[in-house]
Design an enzyme around this catalytic site. Structure first.
Site, short mmCIF file in Angstrom:
data_model
loop_
_atom_site.label_atom_id
_atom_site.label_comp_id
_atom_site.label_asym_id
_atom_site.label_seq_id
_atom_site.Cartn_x
_atom_site.Cartn_y
_atom_site.Cartn_z
CG HIS A 57 -1.75 1.18 1.43
ND1 HIS A 57 -3.11 1.18 1.22
CD2 HIS A 57 -1.44 2.43 1.85
CE1 HIS A 57 -3.60 2.38 1.48
NE2 HIS A 57 -2.60 3.16 1.88
CD GLU A 58 1.50 3.49 3.63
OE1 GLU A 58 1.70 4.54 2.98
OE2 GLU A 58 0.48 3.30 4.32
CG HIS A 61 0.36 6.01 -0.81
ND1 HIS A 61 -0.71 6.55 -1.48
CD2 HIS A 61 -0.15 5.41 0.31
CE1 HIS A 61 -1.83 6.30 -0.80
NE2 HIS A 61 -1.52 5.60 0.27
#
Length: 264
Positions: A57-58, A61
């Site tokens: 997820h990170e 980003h």
């Protein structure tokens, strides 16, 4: 201006590889009933799988921010998938795991620090915020497809523990995607719309950003909201072939300290 990262900045962290290994081994142990404690193996499988998804997820980003113009991302170690490199390890790893343990809720928090001043264009800012939840969507689909394609037979008692663990982990990904896309300050959903708000509105909402995550978790403790929300989640997972109650059984296995759910 280059958006490339050096080889060392892109090298996958041994910590992340270790998490993947734990997920694979514990999943195999549940599948084959090799573990002396099925519940503990399910716990390891779900927690390691959940943290792996948080790392991805990170990473999404960070990778999107890199291509959007923030060339500082690589030097910060975000591209290595090492959870210890995240700006807020408490928000990005510890709290999400606690949320899972306490309430079976998948809710990732903000972690990577992006130098937004390096990025030009509102669409790029929105895409950077959306990249994380979209990763949870892809992870959820990957976990749900075995049920859709009948690769996992939850009706077979020998496969029930693994099927329920997989269903629970998939449910966490679905909740993470949906909750994190809410337009609440501090969550990615707000980050998607923030570039399109007026400067005055952004300034007024900015102080609430540090409380958004906890506020959503608190609201979910309201019985009526909790029931309606998880009813919706069940309808989403049911569309992929997961029967009602299977992810709940996975959560029961996950809470190994309460004993074997089959013996209760």
């Amino acid at each position: 201006m280059t958006t490339a990262a050096t080889r060392s900045e892109r090298q996958i962290s041994p910590i992340f590889l270790g998490l993947v290994a734990i997920m694979a081994v514990s999943g195999w142990a549940v599948w084959t009933d090799f573990s002396t404690s099925t519940g503990f193996a399910v716990f390891l499988f779900v927690v390691s799988g959940w943290v792996v998804s948080l790392c991805l997820h990170e990473y999404a980003h960070a990778r999107t921010a890199l291509h959007g113009g923030d060339i500082s991302i690589g030097a910060k170690g975000y591209l290595t998938l090492n959870p210890l490199k995240y700006t807020h390890a408490l928000l990005s790893i510890v709290l999400p795991v606690i949320f899972v343990i306490l309430g079976g809720i998948g809710l990732p928090g903000g972690a990577v620090f992006i130098e937004r001043g390096r990025i030009r264009g509102r669409w790029k800012h929105s895409l950077i915020s959306a990249a994380g939840p979209l990763t949870n969507v892809l992870f959820a689909i990957a976990l749900l497809l075995p049920f859709t394609l009948d690769l996992v037979d939850y009706r077979d008692p020998a496969q029930t523990p693994f099927a329920s663990a997989l269903a629970f982990l998939a449910m966490l990904q679905v909740t993470a995607a949906i909750l994190n896309l809410l337009p609440v300050p501090g969550l990615d959903g707000y980050g998607v719309i923030e570039p399109w708000l007026s400067y005055r509105t952004r300034r007024q909402l900015e102080p609430f950003g540090q409380f958004g995550l906890l506020a959503v978790f608190g609201v979910l403790w309201i019985p009526e909201v909790n029931s309606a929300f998880f009813g919706f989640i069940d309808s989403v997972t049911a569309a992929f072939g997961i029967p009602d109650g299977l992810s709940g059984l996975g959560y029961a296995f996950f809470q190994f300290w309460k004993g074997d759910p089959f013996s209760q």
